[in-house]
Design an enzyme around this catalytic site. Structure first.
Site, PDB file in Angstrom:
ATOM      1  N   LYS A  15      -8.026  -5.734   0.124  1.00 45.72           N
ATOM      2  CA  LYS A  15      -8.766  -5.024   1.173  1.00 45.72           C
ATOM      3  C   LYS A  15     -10.168  -4.633   0.700  1.00 45.72           C
ATOM      4  CE  LYS A  15      -5.665  -1.709   1.495  1.00 45.72           C
ATOM      5  NZ  LYS A  15      -4.627  -2.140   0.536  1.00 45.72           N
ATOM      6  N   ARG A  88      -2.591   5.073   6.719  1.00 42.21           N
ATOM      7  CA  ARG A  88      -1.502   4.623   5.863  1.00 42.21           C
ATOM      8  C   ARG A  88      -0.153   5.090   6.388  1.00 42.21           C
ATOM      9  NH1 ARG A  88      -4.484   3.577   1.164  1.00 42.21           N
ATOM     10  NH2 ARG A  88      -3.272   2.938  -0.613  1.00 42.21           N
ATOM     11  N   ARG A 127      -6.014  -5.910 -12.827  1.00 46.11           N
ATOM     12  CA  ARG A 127      -7.249  -5.507 -12.128  1.00 46.11           C
ATOM     13  C   ARG A 127      -8.164  -4.652 -12.997  1.00 46.11           C
ATOM     14  NH1 ARG A 127      -6.917  -2.804  -6.291  1.00 46.11           N
ATOM     15  NH2 ARG A 127      -5.740  -1.170  -7.340  1.00 46.11           N
ATOM     16  N   ARG A 160      -7.734   1.219 -13.422  1.00 45.24           N
ATOM     17  CA  ARG A 160      -7.365   2.438 -12.696  1.00 45.24           C
ATOM     18  C   ARG A 160      -6.105   3.065 -13.280  1.00 45.24           C
ATOM     19  NH1 ARG A 160      -7.515   1.007  -6.369  1.00 45.24           N
ATOM     20  NH2 ARG A 160      -5.565   2.168  -6.511  1.00 45.24           N
ATOM     21  N   ARG A 171       3.774   2.605  -5.467  1.00 46.55           N
ATOM     22  CA  ARG A 171       2.824   2.331  -4.378  1.00 46.55           C
ATOM     23  C   ARG A 171       3.380   1.265  -3.440  1.00 46.55           C
ATOM     24  NH1 ARG A 171      -1.617   0.990  -8.290  1.00 46.55           N
ATOM     25  NH2 ARG A 171      -2.832   0.173  -6.561  1.00 46.55           N
TER      26      ARG A 171
HETATM   27  P1  ADP Z   1      -4.139   0.726  -3.273  1.00 44.96           P
HETATM   28  O1  ADP Z   1      -4.141   0.344  -1.835  1.00 44.96           O
HETATM   29  O2  ADP Z   1      -4.419  -0.396  -4.217  1.00 44.96           O
HETATM   30  O3  ADP Z   1      -2.918   1.511  -3.695  1.00 44.96           O
HETATM   31  P2  ADP Z   1      -6.244   2.740  -2.785  1.00 44.96           P
HETATM   32  O4  ADP Z   1      -7.480   2.877  -3.601  1.00 44.96           O
HETATM   33  O5  ADP Z   1      -6.399   2.412  -1.354  1.00 44.96           O
HETATM   34  O6  ADP Z   1      -5.350   1.678  -3.568  1.00 44.96           O
HETATM   35  O7  ADP Z   1      -5.398   4.096  -2.884  1.00 44.96           O
HETATM   36  C1  ADP Z   1      -5.065   4.690  -4.129  1.00 44.96           C
HETATM   37  C2  ADP Z   1      -4.266   5.988  -3.902  1.00 44.96           C
HETATM   38  O8  ADP Z   1      -5.071   6.927  -3.158  1.00 44.96           O
HETATM   39  C3  ADP Z   1      -2.993   5.852  -3.073  1.00 44.96           C
HETATM   40  O9  ADP Z   1      -1.881   5.466  -3.868  1.00 44.96           O
HETATM   41  C4  ADP Z   1      -2.841   7.286  -2.521  1.00 44.96           C
HETATM   42  O10 ADP Z   1      -2.344   8.174  -3.499  1.00 44.96           O
HETATM   43  C5  ADP Z   1      -4.282   7.693  -2.246  1.00 44.96           C
HETATM   44  N1  ADP Z   1      -4.691   7.379  -0.858  1.00 44.96           N
HETATM   45  C6  ADP Z   1      -5.650   6.490  -0.478  1.00 44.96           C
HETATM   46  N2  ADP Z   1      -5.774   6.459   0.862  1.00 44.96           N
HETATM   47  C7  ADP Z   1      -4.864   7.342   1.343  1.00 44.96           C
HETATM   48  C8  ADP Z   1      -4.470   7.762   2.645  1.00 44.96           C
HETATM   49  N3  ADP Z   1      -5.044   7.235   3.749  1.00 44.96           N
HETATM   50  N4  ADP Z   1      -3.485   8.680   2.757  1.00 44.96           N
HETATM   51  C9  ADP Z   1      -2.889   9.211   1.683  1.00 44.96           C
HETATM   52  N5  ADP Z   1      -3.193   8.850   0.423  1.00 44.96           N
HETATM   53  C10 ADP Z   1      -4.165   7.937   0.243  1.00 44.96           C
END
Ligand code: ADP
Ligand code: ZN
Length: 217
Positions: A15, A88, A127, A160, A171
């Site tokens: 994404k 999400r 990554r 990360r 996740r």
């Molecule tokens: P990925 O999709 O690779 O897990 P992201 O950078 O999108 O990585 O998200 C990393 C973390 O940030 C998630 O595991 C969560 O803890 C938090 N996070 C990101 N976006 C949201 C959201 N919309 N609602 C709740 N937590 C979020």
């Protein structure tokens, strides 16, 4: 053209990578709740400190924190917005509908990046991310020209803290239980389009662009 779009997909679906290309070439802004949270952590803000423990364990950050953060950024997207990592959960999707209606705009399309689980795991495990411009690289699939240095901006690359095997598994579990149901949520509203996210980022970009042109966004 002005558009309001969501990119859906599991962690590792690509994404962030494709979002960067789409916003750079269309003049939209990218709203990545994950990147925003990592910035809050880097600044050591109270929001960042609260979010970090959830993120490191691979769990979702509570909705009230996310939505407050999102609203301040959404106001800056006059020319269009690409949401990546939000919504999400179905609750977040419903909040987004309310926020958009308050802003007087509507969601144009939801692009769902489809990637097989083995590839998600391989991508996340290797990554590397740029501290400065947030570009993603991969130790094997797309290594930087110089070890540890971003090709685009010269920034430092890092792994990360949630890209470790336990957090990755969590996740993916959270994705299956909380986020995947959004596919049907948006399908029912005739907004969803599936895109094969397993290919090269440029090919994925081209597919999305062709799709949006066809749909009139
Ligand atoms: P990925 O999709 O690779 O897990 P992201 O950078 O999108 O990585 O998200 C990393 C973390 O940030 C998630 O595991 C969560 O803890 C938090 N996070 C990101 N976006 C949201 C959201 N919309 N609602 C709740 N937590 C979020
Ligand atoms: Zn960079």
């Amino acid at each position: 053209m002005r558009a309001y779009l969501i990119l859906l997909g599991a962690p590792g679906a690509g994404k962030g990578t494709v979002a960067k290309r789409l916003v750079d070439r269309n003049g939209w802004i990218q709203i990545s709740t994950g990147d925003m949270l990592r910035e809050e952590i880097a600044k050591q803000s109270s929001l960042g400190l609260e979010a970090k423990s959830y993120m490191d364990q691979g769990n979702l950050v509570p909705d009230d924190l996310i939505i407050k953060m999102l609203k301040t950024h959404l106001e800056q997207g006059d020319n269009g917005v690409l949401l990546d990592g939000f919504p999400r959960t179905e609750e977040q999707a419903i909040s987004l509908e309310r926020i958009f209606s308050e802003m007087g705009v509507s969601l144009d399309s939801v692009v769902n990046l489809v990637v097989p689980e083995e590839l998600l795991l391989a991508r996340l495990g290797g990554r590397l991310v740029c501290k400065e411009c947030k570009a993603s690289f991969h130790k094997l699939f797309s290594p930087p020209k110089e070890v540890g240095v971003c090709d685009h901006c010269g920034g430092t690359l890092y792994q990360r803290s949630d890209d470790n095997p336990e957090s990755i598994q969590q996740r993916l579990r959270v994705y299956h239980t909380s986020t995947k149901p959004l596919i049907d949520f948006y399908k029912d509203k005739s907004l969803l389009a599936d895109i094969d996210g397993s290919r090269d980022a440029e090919e994925v970009y081209n597919d999305i662009t062709a799709l949006l042109e066809k749909r009139g966004n």
